[in-house]
Design a protein around this motif. Structure first.
Motif, PDB file in Angstrom:
ATOM      1  N   CYS A  20      -0.366  -3.254   3.478  1.00  0.00           N
ATOM      2  CA  CYS A  20      -1.211  -2.440   4.507  1.00  0.00           C
ATOM      3  C   CYS A  20      -2.196  -1.845   4.099  1.00  0.00           C
ATOM      4  O   CYS A  20      -1.954  -0.906   3.370  1.00  0.00           O
ATOM      5  CB  CYS A  20      -0.204  -1.925   5.468  1.00  0.00           C
ATOM      6  N   HIS A  23      -2.258   2.344   5.581  1.00  0.00           N
ATOM      7  CA  HIS A  23      -1.521   3.309   5.000  1.00  0.00           C
ATOM      8  C   HIS A  23      -1.197   3.055   3.498  1.00  0.00           C
ATOM      9  O   HIS A  23      -0.348   3.835   2.785  1.00  0.00           O
ATOM     10  CB  HIS A  23      -0.191   3.425   5.599  1.00  0.00           C
ATOM     11  N   CYS A  49      -0.352  -3.388   9.242  1.00  0.00           N
ATOM     12  CA  CYS A  49       1.255  -3.325   9.644  1.00  0.00           C
ATOM     13  C   CYS A  49       1.172  -2.966  10.968  1.00  0.00           C
ATOM     14  O   CYS A  49       0.154  -2.405  11.429  1.00  0.00           O
ATOM     15  CB  CYS A  49       2.144  -2.519   8.838  1.00  0.00           C
ATOM     16  N   CYS A  52       0.333   0.881  12.053  1.00  0.00           N
ATOM     17  CA  CYS A  52      -1.149   1.017  11.841  1.00  0.00           C
ATOM     18  C   CYS A  52      -1.900   0.382  12.833  1.00  0.00           C
ATOM     19  O   CYS A  52      -2.931   0.983  13.229  1.00  0.00           O
ATOM     20  CB  CYS A  52      -1.486   0.574  10.251  1.00  0.00           C
TER      21      CYS A  52
HETATM   22 ZN   LIG Z   1       0.361   0.449   7.879  1.00  0.00          ZN
END
Ligand SMILES: [Zn+2]
Length: 64
Positions: A20, A23, A49, A52
């Motif tokens: 991802c 993050h 993801c 997020c």
């Molecule tokens: Zn994420």
């Protein structure tokens, strides 16, 4: 304190596992996000993801 348990409905959402971008970590259920458009050139594509996507209000590329 509200638990955000997502229903495990089997939509045609492929649960991919990968990095991802938001993050900076690996997660399952990432989706392709085409967040950065660079004019007429090929935009940079990133994966995000689920959490997020909600946090940053990202729209999967396939859902547009
Ligand atoms: Zn994420």
């Amino acid at each position: 304190m509200s638990e955000s348990t997502q229903p495990t409905t089997t939509e045609d959402t492929p649960t991919a596992y990968g990095l991802c971008h938001w993050h900076q970590g690996y997660a399952s259920g990432i989706r392709l996000i085409n967040a950065i458009e660079q004019g007429s050139g090929s935009g940079i594509t990133h994966f995000a993801c689920g959490p997020c996507r909600e946090l940053h209000r990202l729209t999967p590329f396939a859902d547009r």
